[in-house]
Structures are given as C-alpha cells and as structure tokens.
Design a protein around this motif. Structure first.
Motif, PDB file in Angstrom:
ATOM      1  N   PHE A 194      13.615  30.508 -89.765  1.00 56.43           N
ATOM      2  CA  PHE A 194      14.938  30.552 -89.372  1.00 56.43           C
ATOM      3  C   PHE A 194      15.811  29.875 -90.590  1.00 56.43           C
ATOM      4  N   LEU A 195      15.183  29.196 -91.497  1.00 56.83           N
ATOM      5  CA  LEU A 195      16.114  28.661 -92.587  1.00 56.83           C
ATOM      6  C   LEU A 195      16.696  29.527 -93.630  1.00 56.83           C
ATOM      7  N   PRO A 196      15.778  30.589 -93.885  1.00 64.23           N
ATOM      8  CA  PRO A 196      16.442  31.680 -94.951  1.00 64.23           C
ATOM      9  C   PRO A 196      17.476  32.353 -94.184  1.00 64.23           C
ATOM     10  N   ARG A 197      17.643  32.588 -92.938  1.00 66.28           N
ATOM     11  CA  ARG A 197      18.622  33.204 -92.227  1.00 66.28           C
ATOM     12  C   ARG A 197      19.774  32.291 -92.206  1.00 66.28           C
ATOM     13  N   SER A 198      19.712  31.277 -92.015  1.00 61.48           N
ATOM     14  CA  SER A 198      20.667  30.250 -91.990  1.00 61.48           C
ATOM     15  C   SER A 198      21.324  29.808 -93.602  1.00 61.48           C
ATOM     16  N   SER A 199      20.523  30.062 -94.599  1.00 64.86           N
ATOM     17  CA  SER A 199      21.143  30.045 -95.937  1.00 64.86           C
ATOM     18  C   SER A 199      21.762  31.301 -96.262  1.00 64.86           C
ATOM     19  N   ARG A 200      21.231  32.290 -95.932  1.00 62.59           N
ATOM     20  CA  ARG A 200      21.937  33.680 -96.162  1.00 62.59           C
ATOM     21  C   ARG A 200      23.383  33.643 -95.229  1.00 62.59           C
ATOM     22  N   ALA A 201      23.249  33.110 -94.208  1.00 58.94           N
ATOM     23  CA  ALA A 201      24.397  33.058 -93.334  1.00 58.94           C
ATOM     24  C   ALA A 201      25.836  32.288 -94.108  1.00 58.94           C
ATOM     25  N   PHE A 202      25.657  31.117 -94.521  1.00 58.54           N
ATOM     26  CA  PHE A 202      26.297  30.392 -95.185  1.00 58.54           C
ATOM     27  C   PHE A 202      26.597  30.749 -96.591  1.00 58.54           C
ATOM     28  N   LYS A 203      25.648  31.702 -97.122  1.00 57.87           N
ATOM     29  CA  LYS A 203      26.263  32.205 -98.535  1.00 57.87           C
ATOM     30  C   LYS A 203      27.029  33.128 -98.128  1.00 57.87           C
ATOM     31  N   ASN A 204      27.076  33.964 -97.258  1.00 56.39           N
ATOM     32  CA  ASN A 204      27.830  35.029 -96.861  1.00 56.39           C
ATOM     33  C   ASN A 204      29.461  34.450 -96.596  1.00 56.39           C
ATOM     34  N   SER A 205      29.315  33.736 -95.517  1.00 54.13           N
ATOM     35  CA  SER A 205      30.580  33.211 -95.511  1.00 54.13           C
ATOM     36  C   SER A 205      30.463  31.973 -94.394  1.00 54.13           C
ATOM     37  N   GLY A 206      31.499  30.957 -94.515  1.00 52.10           N
ATOM     38  CA  GLY A 206      31.458  29.835 -93.766  1.00 52.10           C
ATOM     39  C   GLY A 206      31.567  30.059 -92.189  1.00 52.10           C
ATOM     40  N   LYS A 207      32.257  31.083 -91.934  1.00 53.45           N
ATOM     41  CA  LYS A 207      32.217  31.572 -90.428  1.00 53.45           C
ATOM     42  C   LYS A 207      30.855  31.939 -89.791  1.00 53.45           C
ATOM     43  N   GLU A 208      30.286  32.717 -90.705  1.00 55.49           N
ATOM     44  CA  GLU A 208      29.085  33.180 -90.485  1.00 55.49           C
ATOM     45  C   GLU A 208      28.291  32.126 -90.143  1.00 55.49           C
ATOM     46  N   GLY A 209      28.133  31.521 -91.231  1.00 53.16           N
ATOM     47  CA  GLY A 209      27.072  30.107 -91.021  1.00 53.16           C
ATOM     48  C   GLY A 209      27.477  29.259 -90.100  1.00 53.16           C
ATOM     49  N   ILE A 210      28.825  29.054 -89.475  1.00 54.32           N
ATOM     50  CA  ILE A 210      28.837  28.266 -88.512  1.00 54.32           C
ATOM     51  C   ILE A 210      28.479  28.927 -87.079  1.00 54.32           C
ATOM     52  N   LYS A 211      28.835  30.392 -86.962  1.00 54.59           N
ATOM     53  CA  LYS A 211      28.381  30.793 -85.736  1.00 54.59           C
ATOM     54  C   LYS A 211      26.853  30.971 -85.619  1.00 54.59           C
ATOM     55  N   ASN A 212      25.980  31.032 -86.844  1.00 56.27           N
ATOM     56  CA  ASN A 212      24.444  31.034 -87.015  1.00 56.27           C
ATOM     57  C   ASN A 212      24.251  29.440 -86.386  1.00 56.27           C
ATOM     58  N   LEU A 213      24.819  28.592 -86.924  1.00 60.53           N
ATOM     59  CA  LEU A 213      24.448  27.147 -86.491  1.00 60.53           C
ATOM     60  C   LEU A 213      24.591  26.936 -85.109  1.00 60.53           C
ATOM     61  N   LYS A 214      25.663  27.630 -84.350  1.00 57.51           N
ATOM     62  CA  LYS A 214      25.696  27.448 -83.009  1.00 57.51           C
ATOM     63  C   LYS A 214      24.618  28.088 -82.246  1.00 57.51           C
ATOM     64  N   HIS A 215      24.349  29.212 -82.739  1.00 55.59           N
ATOM     65  CA  HIS A 215      22.957  29.968 -82.191  1.00 55.59           C
ATOM     66  C   HIS A 215      21.814  29.134 -82.472  1.00 55.59           C
ATOM     67  N   MET A 216      21.392  28.694 -83.340  1.00 58.27           N
ATOM     68  CA  MET A 216      20.452  27.671 -83.737  1.00 58.27           C
ATOM     69  C   MET A 216      20.312  26.587 -82.782  1.00 58.27           C
ATOM     70  N   LEU A 217      21.533  26.085 -82.614  1.00 54.91           N
ATOM     71  CA  LEU A 217      21.519  24.850 -81.621  1.00 54.91           C
ATOM     72  C   LEU A 217      21.148  25.404 -80.272  1.00 54.91           C
ATOM     73  N   LYS A 218      21.562  26.416 -79.745  1.00 54.05           N
ATOM     74  CA  LYS A 218      21.062  27.200 -78.416  1.00 54.05           C
ATOM     75  C   LYS A 218      19.436  27.102 -78.297  1.00 54.05           C
ATOM     76  N   VAL A 219      19.136  28.082 -79.287  1.00 50.59           N
ATOM     77  CA  VAL A 219      17.898  28.109 -79.653  1.00 50.59           C
ATOM     78  C   VAL A 219      16.893  26.939 -79.561  1.00 50.59           C
ATOM     79  N   TYR A 220      17.329  25.978 -80.358  1.00 55.88           N
ATOM     80  CA  TYR A 220      16.423  24.667 -80.279  1.00 55.88           C
ATOM     81  C   TYR A 220      16.691  23.707 -79.141  1.00 55.88           C
ATOM     82  N   ALA A 221      17.855  23.954 -78.517  1.00 54.80           N
ATOM     83  CA  ALA A 221      18.161  23.089 -77.162  1.00 54.80           C
ATOM     84  C   ALA A 221      17.119  23.525 -76.173  1.00 54.80           C
ATOM     85  N   PHE A 222      17.193  24.953 -76.008  1.00 53.25           N
ATOM     86  CA  PHE A 222      16.198  25.731 -75.308  1.00 53.25           C
ATOM     87  C   PHE A 222      14.796  25.187 -75.475  1.00 53.25           C
TER      88      PHE A 222
END
Length: 193
Positions: A43-71
């Motif tokens: 998942f790290l490349p996906r997160s890096s790409r998301a923040f590189k594209n835009s901050g909003k996309e990066g934050i959205k991805n971060l929230k998604h990752m929190l849900k995945v890892y929390a589960f």
C-alpha cells in the motif's frame, strides 16, 4: 532497538522462568506485528501516489488506510486473544501456559501499532517527514530502556509489559496530534493542490 534490548535487560532483573514466560509472549506478538510489513509494501506506493496527486486525495487515502488497518488490527487482536492458550500450549508446551496471560495484555500494542503504521507509512513517509519518525523513536527507545528498571522492580513481569506499552502509546498520541494539527493547518491544501 528497545524491543530487542528490553528482553536482555529484563533477563538481568528477573528469574529465568519469568523471562521465558514474557519472552514467549513477546515473540508471538512481534510475529503478529511483522505481518504488517508485506501489507505496508503493497500500500505504500499507493499512498505516495495519492499525496503526489493532491492533498485531498492523500487525506482520503489515509482515512481509507486507517479503516483497513483498524479492521486488520482488531481481527488479529481477537483471533490471538481467543487462541492464545492453544497457541502457547502447542508452540511452547503446557509448562509455559502463563505466557498466554501476558500475551493477552500485550495485544493492546497491536491496534496501536496498526494506527502508528498507517500514520508513518501512509502519511509521514509520503510527505517526506520520515526524520520525525526517526527522532521520536530514538527518544522513545532511550526513555523505554531507562523506564524498564524501575517498572520491573515495582511490578515484576507486568512492569516489563508496561514498559513496552508506554512507548507505543506515546508514539500514537504524538503522531495523532501531529497529523491532526497538520491536516487542520491547511498546509496540505496549499502544498499539494
């Protein structure tokens, strides 16, 4: 560093059986935590790409990752909690069954590690803030190694467990505060969008 050195320090302060009981629980916990490694690599490349594209996309991805890892963290927590006596009995034998009690307490580290992993791998590293992680864990390592002595003297094996819970808790609180402050500052919107 502190996880490896702590068992050695504990062995200097406690009887061999207590060290073995704690060590068994610690090894099983570290094995469970190591399962996060391959997931981070995926998942790290996906997160890096998301923040590189835009901050909003990066934050959205971060929230998604929190849900995945929390589960994932809670699922592992529950599975190991339920199966810990059987796992200990099968791997280490009936003599070390008390290790399951220690493992169950130490499992609190698992969800905290999942949260810290998300913040580090899916927020700090993609935003080139990895030096913050290095500094924090260096300070925490020193504090942990120093806290082992008084905690073990006061609480025996439970003191050792507290000495391992404290650094992960401090890291989670600090990282959560930092990320909350960073997101609310709006810097990500200016920087990336």
């Amino acid at each position: 560093m502190y996880t490896t050195a702590s068992v050695y320090i504990f062995s200097l302060l406690s009887p061999a059986l207590a060290v073995a009981l704690y060590g068994n629980a610690d090894r099983l916990l570290r094995t469970a935590i190591s399962l996060l490694g391959p997931i981070n690599q995926i998942f790290l490349p996906r997160s890096s790409r998301a923040f590189k594209n835009s901050g909003k996309e990066g934050i959205k991805n971060l929230k998604h990752m929190l849900k995945v890892y929390a589960f994932l963290g809670m699922a592992l927590f529950m599975i190991i909690w339920i199966l810990s006596p059987y796992i200990i009995r099968i791997i280490f034998g009936e003599k070390y069954l008390e290790s399951s009690e220690y493992l169950r307490i130490m499992l609190i580290i698992l969800p905290m590690t999942c949260i810290n992993t998300v913040i580090v791998y899916h927020f700090l590293i993609p935003n080139h803030l990895d030096s913050l992680v290095t500094k924090l864990y260096s300070y925490i390592s020193v504090a942990t190694l120093l806290s082992i002595f008084p905690l073990v003297k006061l609480f025996d094996t439970y003191g050792m467990i507290y000495a391992m819970l404290i650094p992960e808790s401090i890291a989670m609180i600090f990282f959560s505060f930092y990320i909350f402050r960073w997101i609310n500052s709006g810097r990500w919107a200016v920087k990336n969008d």
